[in-house]
Write an enzyme that holds these catalytic residues in place. Structure first.
Site, short mmCIF file in Angstrom:
data_model
loop_
_atom_site.label_atom_id
_atom_site.label_comp_id
_atom_site.label_asym_id
_atom_site.label_seq_id
_atom_site.Cartn_x
_atom_site.Cartn_y
_atom_site.Cartn_z
N GLU A 9 0.80 -1.13 -0.27
CA GLU A 9 -0.07 -0.10 0.18
C GLU A 9 1.12 1.72 0.34
O GLU A 9 0.79 2.20 -0.48
CB GLU A 9 -1.01 0.31 1.17
CG GLU A 9 -0.11 0.35 3.01
CD GLU A 9 0.44 -0.69 3.23
OE1 GLU A 9 1.03 0.12 4.37
OE2 GLU A 9 0.35 -2.19 2.43
N ASP A 10 1.79 1.38 0.61
CA ASP A 10 3.20 2.47 0.60
C ASP A 10 3.79 2.88 -1.23
O ASP A 10 3.33 4.31 -0.99
CB ASP A 10 4.28 1.75 1.36
CG ASP A 10 4.47 0.63 1.54
OD1 ASP A 10 4.60 -0.18 0.21
OD2 ASP A 10 5.98 0.42 2.02
N PHE A 11 2.92 1.87 -1.42
CA PHE A 11 4.24 2.18 -3.23
C PHE A 11 2.84 2.65 -4.10
O PHE A 11 2.79 4.25 -4.38
CB PHE A 11 4.32 0.93 -3.91
CG PHE A 11 4.38 1.21 -5.30
CD1 PHE A 11 6.27 1.96 -6.00
CD2 PHE A 11 3.38 0.95 -6.35
CE1 PHE A 11 6.07 1.44 -6.41
CE2 PHE A 11 3.68 1.52 -7.38
CZ PHE A 11 5.60 1.64 -8.57
#
Length: 399
Positions: free
Chosen positions: A237-239
């Site tokens: 999810e960070d990307f």
């Protein structure tokens, strides 16, 4: 005639590898110079007439380790005017709940709340866990910080000072605290060399390299993208959070302080499984990783460079390979020293052992990631699809 074409083909391949090899040395130098300039810069005192904005900090918690209490306590002792701590815990029986309550009693003046149970909004267990906290966050700036992160008193100030008017996300470059034992040495070598090199170079040229272990974002931008729940279909999810922010014309970047990982669990197999999981995610999200990541490793690139230089210049490939390894080793020592910004907690002999173990096992870990696309993370098993979308696999029930 066909022999001439074949010879020309191999000449082009050798020349391309040689150019790539030269270019990668520039990446080494760039990482060292940029790291020396960027990292560990002292935060400046902001005038009182321009107060720091308030920040909501989301802390997803699952289970405990020997360092969790001290890690969490650093969030209660930060030198920052206004912030809230939103602890997101899977269920009432989780042992981390007791530690959080003790800290809330010890620091009653800190605005802290507990959210239990989460909300099922997708596949990603971390997103599910922090969804209730995110929905209740009071402030425009919010931070997602993993349980193993240890903060310095001025870390949040440093992150906010980097959040300029045109910046939508500030993240910290992953690194690790000083801990005892060879597994801890191996982790520090990896995060201070191979990982730091790519992370710093990517940040310098503006490539999305954000990790979600410690990241500060603008809530309005994430709400505009559908809220955190819109990213529940991804494990990385960070990307995709960073991608959504960049796609809206905002900048992302790192602050000057690394993210100090301080997990109480430190074993070589656990560390290697983590590296394999990250490689699987990169392969699914950026398929070109399949080609470029293996040839950017020291041993593989050294072998290819030795062959190409022999083909082009007829130099001794063994001598070229050994010089390549020696130069790479020395530059990694310099980069690690820059990232550490102080004395290293292990001997040069330990560094030699850890460095060679990391470099020699890297190709095998990547092959493991390439040919085993399923991921075990927390309590789930997942299959990655191209583009980064993930589906959860149900465990087989024995008859």
């Amino acid at each position: 005639m066909s022999h001439q074409y074949l010879e020309f083909f191999w000449f082009v391949v050798a020349a391309a590898l040689f150019i790539f090899w030269i270019g990668y040395w520039l990446v080494h130098i760039l990482a060292i110079v940029y790291g020396k300039w960027k990292l560990h810069r002292k935060s400046c005192k902001q005038p009182k007439e321009t107060p720091y904005p308030a920040v909501s900090i989301l802390k997803p918690l699952t289970g405990v380790d020997v360092n969790l209490f001290s890690n969490l306590e650093t969030f209660f002792t930060m030198q920052y005017p206004v912030y809230e701590l939103l602890f997101c815990i899977g269920d009432e029986s989780d042992p981390s709940l007791m530690l959080v309550k003790k800290l809330m009693e010890k620091y009653p003046n800190i605005d802290a709340r507990i959210f239990i149970g989460g909300e099922k909004v997708g596949i990603n267990p971390k997103i599910n866990n922090i969804q209730l906290g995110y929905a209740s966050a009071k402030y425009e700036l919010f931070m997602i910080s993993d349980s193993g992160i240890r903060m310095k008193e001025d870390t949040l100030i440093d992150m906010v000072e980097h959040m300029k008017e045109d910046v939508g996300l500030i993240h910290q470059m992953p690194f690790v605290c000083d801990r005892e034992g060879f597994p801890a040495t191996l982790e520090k070598i990896y995060f201070g060399t191979a990982h730091a090199r790519i992370y710093l170079a990517a940040d310098f040229v503006g490539v999305n390299c954000a990790t979600g272990m410690s990241a500060l974002m603008r809530k309005s931008l994430i709400d505009d993208a559908g809220g955190l729940k819109a990213f529940g279909c991804y494990l990385a999810e960070d990307f995709f959070l960073a991608k959504a922010i960049k796609d809206r014309g905002w900048k992302i970047g790192i602050c000057s302080q690394p993210a100090w990982q301080n997990s109480g669990i430190c074993h070589i197999p656990t560390f290697q499984e983590r590296i394999i999981r990250w490689a699987k995610l990169r392969i699914a999200m950026v398929p070109s990783t399949i080609i470029f990541e293996p040839v950017s490793e020291c041993m593989m690139l050294g072998a290819l460079a030795a062959w190409s230089i022999y083909w082009l210049f007829e130099w001794d490939p063994l001598a070229v390979g050994l010089l390549h390894i020696l130069a790479w080793f020395m530059l990694d020592w310099i980069l690690l020293s820059v990232v550490q910004d102080g004395p290293l907690p292990f001997s040069k002999f330990d560094f030699v052992l850890g460095w060679f173990l990391r470099e020699l096992t890297a190709p095998f870990l990547f092959l493991n990631a390439l040919f085993r696309p399923t991921i075990r993370w927390k309590a789930g098993i997942y299959r990655l699809k191209w583009g980064g979308v993930v589906e959860e696999l149900k465990p087989k029930v024995k008859p």
